[in-house]
Motif scaffolding. Structure first.
Motif, PDB file in Angstrom:
ATOM      1  N   THR A  46       0.853  -1.191   0.000  1.00 23.83           N
ATOM      2  CA  THR A  46       0.000   0.000   0.000  1.00 23.83           C
ATOM      3  C   THR A  46       0.883   1.234   0.000  1.00 23.83           C
ATOM      4  OG1 THR A  46      -1.726  -1.149   1.265  1.00 23.83           O
ATOM      5  CG2 THR A  46      -1.793   1.268   1.252  1.00 23.83           C
ATOM      6  N   ARG A  47       0.593   2.130  -0.925  1.00 23.16           N
ATOM      7  CA  ARG A  47       1.334   3.393  -1.009  1.00 23.16           C
ATOM      8  C   ARG A  47       0.433   4.561  -0.668  1.00 23.16           C
ATOM      9  NH1 ARG A  47       6.364   3.259  -2.692  1.00 23.16           N
ATOM     10  NH2 ARG A  47       7.154   1.298  -3.546  1.00 23.16           N
ATOM     11  N   CYS A  48       1.037   5.587  -0.098  1.00 23.31           N
ATOM     12  CA  CYS A  48       0.302   6.787   0.291  1.00 23.31           C
ATOM     13  C   CYS A  48      -0.314   7.434  -0.952  1.00 23.31           C
ATOM     14  CB  CYS A  48       1.249   7.764   0.993  1.00 23.31           C
ATOM     15  SG  CYS A  48       0.501   9.383   1.287  1.00 23.31           S
ATOM     16  N   PRO A  49      -1.605   7.772  -0.896  1.00 19.04           N
ATOM     17  CA  PRO A  49      -2.228   8.431  -2.044  1.00 19.04           C
ATOM     18  C   PRO A  49      -1.769   9.877  -2.216  1.00 19.04           C
ATOM     19  CG  PRO A  49      -3.766   8.331  -0.217  1.00 19.04           C
ATOM     20  CD  PRO A  49      -2.556   7.541   0.200  1.00 19.04           C
ATOM     21  N   GLY A  50      -1.072  10.401  -1.213  1.00 10.61           N
ATOM     22  CA  GLY A  50      -0.584  11.772  -1.291  1.00 10.61           C
ATOM     23  C   GLY A  50       0.807  11.879  -1.883  1.00 10.61           C
ATOM     24  N   CYS A  51       1.799  11.299  -1.174  1.00 12.45           N
ATOM     25  CA  CYS A  51       3.198  11.443  -1.608  1.00 12.45           C
ATOM     26  C   CYS A  51       3.742  10.206  -2.312  1.00 12.45           C
ATOM     27  CB  CYS A  51       4.083  11.781  -0.410  1.00 12.45           C
ATOM     28  SG  CYS A  51       4.182  10.455   0.832  1.00 12.45           S
ATOM     29  N   GLY A  52       3.005   9.081  -2.267  1.00 14.88           N
ATOM     30  CA  GLY A  52       3.456   7.877  -2.945  1.00 14.88           C
ATOM     31  C   GLY A  52       4.387   7.006  -2.134  1.00 14.88           C
ATOM     32  N   ASP A  53       4.713   7.394  -0.908  1.00 16.22           N
ATOM     33  CA  ASP A  53       5.601   6.594  -0.071  1.00 16.22           C
ATOM     34  C   ASP A  53       4.970   5.248   0.296  1.00 16.22           C
ATOM     35  OD1 ASP A  53       7.728   8.327  -0.008  1.00 16.22           O
ATOM     36  OD2 ASP A  53       7.862   8.355   2.174  1.00 16.22           O
ATOM     37  N   LEU A  54       5.828   4.252   0.510  1.00 14.79           N
ATOM     38  CA  LEU A  54       5.366   2.945   0.945  1.00 14.79           C
ATOM     39  C   LEU A  54       4.913   3.033   2.409  1.00 14.79           C
ATOM     40  CD1 LEU A  54       5.160  -0.136   0.315  1.00 14.79           C
ATOM     41  CD2 LEU A  54       7.492  -0.339   1.187  1.00 14.79           C
ATOM     42  N   VAL A  55       3.633   2.698   2.663  1.00 18.33           N
ATOM     43  CA  VAL A  55       3.133   2.787   4.039  1.00 18.33           C
ATOM     44  C   VAL A  55       2.839   1.422   4.644  1.00 18.33           C
ATOM     45  CG1 VAL A  55       2.276   5.161   3.920  1.00 18.33           C
ATOM     46  CG2 VAL A  55       0.797   3.294   3.152  1.00 18.33           C
ATOM     47  N   ILE A  56       2.480   0.425   3.808  1.00 17.81           N
ATOM     48  CA  ILE A  56       2.315  -0.948   4.301  1.00 17.81           C
ATOM     49  C   ILE A  56       3.011  -1.888   3.327  1.00 17.81           C
ATOM     50  CG2 ILE A  56       0.739  -2.785   4.988  1.00 17.81           C
ATOM     51  CD1 ILE A  56      -1.405  -0.712   5.482  1.00 17.81           C
ATOM     52  N   GLU A  57       3.954  -2.662   3.852  1.00 18.07           N
ATOM     53  CA  GLU A  57       4.675  -3.635   3.036  1.00 18.07           C
ATOM     54  C   GLU A  57       4.205  -5.036   3.395  1.00 18.07           C
ATOM     55  OE1 GLU A  57       9.252  -5.284   2.292  1.00 18.07           O
ATOM     56  OE2 GLU A  57       8.910  -3.434   3.439  1.00 18.07           O
ATOM     57  N   ARG A  58       3.818  -5.807   2.372  1.00 22.63           N
ATOM     58  CA  ARG A  58       3.306  -7.157   2.591  1.00 22.63           C
ATOM     59  C   ARG A  58       4.091  -8.170   1.770  1.00 22.63           C
ATOM     60  NH1 ARG A  58      -1.021  -3.826   1.594  1.00 22.63           N
ATOM     61  NH2 ARG A  58      -2.488  -3.488   3.324  1.00 22.63           N
ATOM     62  N   ARG A  59       4.127  -9.386   2.281  1.00 22.19           N
ATOM     63  CA  ARG A  59       4.617 -10.530   1.522  1.00 22.19           C
ATOM     64  C   ARG A  59       3.620 -11.661   1.740  1.00 22.19           C
ATOM     65  NH1 ARG A  59      11.155 -10.494   2.753  1.00 22.19           N
ATOM     66  NH2 ARG A  59      11.570  -8.405   1.899  1.00 22.19           N
ATOM     67  N   GLY A  60       2.839 -11.950   0.704  1.00 21.05           N
ATOM     68  CA  GLY A  60       1.786 -12.932   0.869  1.00 21.05           C
ATOM     69  C   GLY A  60       0.758 -12.429   1.863  1.00 21.05           C
ATOM     70  N   PHE A  61       0.486 -13.244   2.879  1.00 17.81           N
ATOM     71  CA  PHE A  61      -0.488 -12.858   3.898  1.00 17.81           C
ATOM     72  C   PHE A  61       0.163 -12.192   5.109  1.00 17.81           C
ATOM     73  CE2 PHE A  61      -2.817 -16.837   2.263  1.00 17.81           C
ATOM     74  CZ  PHE A  61      -3.433 -16.108   1.262  1.00 17.81           C
ATOM     75  N   THR A  62       1.443 -11.911   4.997  1.00 21.48           N
ATOM     76  CA  THR A  62       2.188 -11.345   6.129  1.00 21.48           C
ATOM     77  C   THR A  62       2.439  -9.856   5.931  1.00 21.48           C
ATOM     78  OG1 THR A  62       3.312 -13.463   6.485  1.00 21.48           O
ATOM     79  CG2 THR A  62       4.310 -11.510   7.486  1.00 21.48           C
ATOM     80  N   VAL A  63       2.158  -9.077   6.967  1.00 19.31           N
ATOM     81  CA  VAL A  63       2.491  -7.657   6.962  1.00 19.31           C
ATOM     82  C   VAL A  63       3.900  -7.502   7.516  1.00 19.31           C
ATOM     83  CG1 VAL A  63       1.926  -5.377   7.911  1.00 19.31           C
ATOM     84  CG2 VAL A  63       0.092  -6.919   7.194  1.00 19.31           C
ATOM     85  N   LYS A  64       4.815  -7.069   6.673  1.00 17.50           N
ATOM     86  CA  LYS A  64       6.210  -6.913   7.092  1.00 17.50           C
ATOM     87  C   LYS A  64       6.407  -5.588   7.823  1.00 17.50           C
ATOM     88  CE  LYS A  64       8.874  -9.568   6.096  1.00 17.50           C
ATOM     89  NZ  LYS A  64       9.259 -10.839   6.752  1.00 17.50           N
ATOM     90  N   VAL A  65       5.820  -4.511   7.289  1.00 22.75           N
ATOM     91  CA  VAL A  65       5.955  -3.179   7.893  1.00 22.75           C
ATOM     92  C   VAL A  65       4.641  -2.432   7.731  1.00 22.75           C
ATOM     93  CG1 VAL A  65       7.195  -0.988   7.858  1.00 22.75           C
ATOM     94  CG2 VAL A  65       8.417  -3.094   7.294  1.00 22.75           C
TER      95      VAL A  65
END
Length: 286
Positions: free
Chosen positions: A247-266
């Motif tokens: 998931t990336r921020c709709p404003g600045c485009g920064d990565l806000v949620i990082e996922r791998r499969g069903f796991t939320v990494k950050v």
């Protein structure tokens, strides 16, 4: 009140990416469905009558107790079709709400307005499987109709409940560029740019074992078409693809949620907002 499937799942498996990322949900289903999709991966229970499968008696109060005992703050009505056990869904969701739990409905969306309205009074989030954007495909491959599904999707959106869509991309069935373009244009024009749209990979199953898995190139093209239309949260799923799940921020485009499969990494969101530009990311975050 007789579920035939009970599991603890990551909320990302539903998939609901904008609802309490990293949470586990208590998931259940009873036998049966009001459609017969040729690509169904739960056909053993969705295409069975209740007396044909092993099930247990689990009244709403006991269901909620079991969910809490498993440490879940969410109950998901899923796997088959909650519409066919809607009375059980509503009764359970009412008990769950009083106990402080949230409720999710994972559905094909083939439901009349009145019962859907009643369900939405106690459901927090709805994920709808949009099988195709062709009425003919709905009839031939799902034994269903497109128009009621689109109507239900609009109703969920207008109700203010959280909504996410999944489009299972099936080679030669619903993967044409023209159909996907038409679908993403409808999503933007009718629902807005912020409804998450998941393009998921098809795996051969049930009555479509003769078809190949969806190529990544097709999923990537679908994702690009959604982006080009202006959708802010298109995703790629059922395939290992780190970028397409993030998931990336709709404003600045920064990565806000990082996922791998069903796991939320950050998960960098702070109060549902980007920590850098403070832009709000729509969803259920607490």
């Amino acid at each position: 009140g007789r579920p035939c499937a009970l599991n603890m799942d990551p909320i990302e498996k539903k998939p609901l990416f904008h609802m309490l990322p990293g949470s586990w949900t208590f998931s259940l289903a009873t036998a049966g469905c009001n459609m017969d999709c040729k690509a169904c991966q739960n056909w053993q229970i969705s295409q069975s009558r209740p007396e044909q499968v092993r099930a247990m008696n689990l009244p709403p109060v006991e269901l909620v107790k079991r969910a809490k005992a498993n440490g879940s703050s969410i109950i998901s009505y899923t796997y088959t079709e909650p519409v066919v056990f809607l009375e059980y869904v509503i009764d359970s969701a009412r008990v769950a709400r009083k106990a402080g739990l949230r409720n999710c409905m994972i559905t094909g969306g083939s439901i009349e307005p009145a019962p859907l309205k009643e369900a939405l009074e106690v459901i927090d989030a709805v994920k709808v499987d949009l099988k195709s954007f062709s009425s003919a495909t709905y009839r031939t491959h799902c034994k269903g109709e497109l128009k009621p599904v689109l109507r239900a999707i609009e109703q969920v959106k207008k109700s203010g409940r959280w909504l996410e869509l999944v489009y299972l991309v099936i080679p030669t069935i619903n993967d044409s560029e023209a159909e996907v373009k038409k679908m993403v244009a409808w999503v933007k024009g009718t629902l807005g740019r912020d409804v998450p749209l998941h393009f998921t990979r098809f795996h051969p199953d049930y009555q479509l074992k003769h078809l190949p898995p969806t190529p990544y190139s097709t999923l990537k093209r679908c994702h690009q078409l959604a982006r080009a239309e202006g959708l802010r949260f298109p995703y790629v799923g059922n395939i290992y693809n780190q970028q397409g799940e993030n998931t990336r921020c709709p404003g600045c485009g920064d990565l806000v949620i990082e996922r791998r499969g069903f796991t939320v990494k950050v998960n960098r969101l702070k109060g549902g907002a980007c920590p850098k530009c403070k832009a709000k990311v729509p969803g259920i975050w607490k």
